[in-house]
Write a protein that holds these residues in place. Structure first.
Motif, short mmCIF file in Angstrom:
data_model
loop_
_atom_site.label_atom_id
_atom_site.label_comp_id
_atom_site.label_asym_id
_atom_site.label_seq_id
_atom_site.Cartn_x
_atom_site.Cartn_y
_atom_site.Cartn_z
N MET A 1 0.79 -1.22 0.00
CA MET A 1 0.00 0.00 0.00
C MET A 1 0.83 1.28 0.00
O MET A 1 0.30 2.36 0.18
CB MET A 1 -0.95 -0.03 1.19
N GLY B 1 -1.92 -4.57 2.95
CA GLY B 1 -3.34 -4.78 3.09
C GLY B 1 -3.79 -6.12 2.53
O GLY B 1 -3.02 -6.84 1.91
N TYR C 1 -11.67 -3.87 -2.67
CA TYR C 1 -11.61 -3.29 -1.34
C TYR C 1 -10.49 -3.98 -0.57
O TYR C 1 -10.39 -5.20 -0.57
CB TYR C 1 -12.94 -3.45 -0.60
N GLY D 1 -6.54 -2.40 5.38
CA GLY D 1 -5.17 -2.12 5.80
C GLY D 1 -4.89 -2.72 7.16
O GLY D 1 -5.81 -3.02 7.93
N ALA E 1 -8.23 0.41 8.49
CA ALA E 1 -8.90 1.27 7.51
C ALA E 1 -9.20 0.47 6.24
O ALA E 1 -8.53 -0.52 5.94
CB ALA E 1 -8.03 2.48 7.18
N TYR F 1 -9.71 0.62 2.08
CA TYR F 1 -9.32 1.36 0.88
C TYR F 1 -9.96 0.72 -0.34
O TYR F 1 -10.30 -0.45 -0.34
CB TYR F 1 -7.80 1.31 0.72
N ASP G 1 -7.59 4.65 -2.58
CA ASP G 1 -8.29 5.75 -1.91
C ASP G 1 -8.92 5.20 -0.64
O ASP G 1 -9.58 4.17 -0.66
CB ASP G 1 -9.40 6.30 -2.81
N LYS G 2 -8.70 5.91 0.45
CA LYS G 2 -9.31 5.50 1.71
C LYS G 2 -10.80 5.80 1.64
O LYS G 2 -11.20 6.92 1.34
CB LYS G 2 -8.67 6.27 2.88
N ASP H 1 -12.62 4.61 7.79
CA ASP H 1 -11.61 4.52 8.85
C ASP H 1 -11.51 3.12 9.43
O ASP H 1 -10.47 2.75 9.98
CB ASP H 1 -11.94 5.50 9.98
N ASP H 2 -12.59 2.34 9.32
CA ASP H 2 -12.59 0.98 9.85
C ASP H 2 -13.69 0.19 9.17
O ASP H 2 -14.47 0.72 8.37
CB ASP H 2 -12.74 0.95 11.37
#
Length: 152
Positions: A81, A89, A101, A104, A108, A110, A123-124, A127-128
């Motif tokens: 990543m 990830g 998808y 990470g 998170a 991405y 791209d994120k 957050d979870d």
């Protein structure tokens, strides 16, 4: 969603379900828990949920079974990543349009910008995992109301 699907789109709906985890799924989740860089919330998810298949929501949304995530990890390894050696990830799903998808190691979520995982641009999106699942739910709600799922 599926009740009016054929009337709205002109063809019958495909598979659209959240499948509960069975023993094999839970065993795969336990094995996945031992693999780096699996976030704990993904393991917890797989202990209850086998997979998510929403084939008809936009291009589709898919959270793969833990056994598929393990197989991909064994065959392809982790996703690099970035330049940091700890930034790795795990691919755990896709949007049906070729984008993956990635969870990470920090938890998170991405999304790839292209279908390729070779030097991926990410791209994120959350957050979870909890936030990611909430975004999935919003996509389904929007699709039912407006016919478009949004940009997840």
């Amino acid at each position: 969603m599926t009740g009016e699907f054929e009337q709205r789109h002109g063809f019958p709906p495909g598979t659209n379900e959240i499948r509960l985890a069975e023993r094999d799924d839970q065993a795969a989740a336990g094995t996945l828990a031992q693999a780096t860089p699996t976030p704990a919330d993904l393991v917890t998810f797989y202990d209850s949920i086998g997979d998510v298949t929403w084939a008809d929501v936009g291009n589709g949304y898919f959270v793969d079974p833990a056994s598929d995530v393990l197989l991909r990890l064994q065959e392809d390894g982790v996703v690099d990543m970035g330049v940091d050696q700890n930034a790795r990830g795990l691919v755990f799903g896709s949007n049906g349009g070729g984008l993956a998808y990635v969870a990470g190691s920090d938890g998170a979520v991405y999304r790839t910008r292209t279908a390729s995982l070779d030097d991926p641009e990410l791209d994120k999106v959350a957050d979870d995992l909890r936030q990611f699942l909430e975004l999935l739910e919003r996509s389904l709600t929007r699709f039912i109301a407006e016919g478009e799922p949004g940009d997840l």
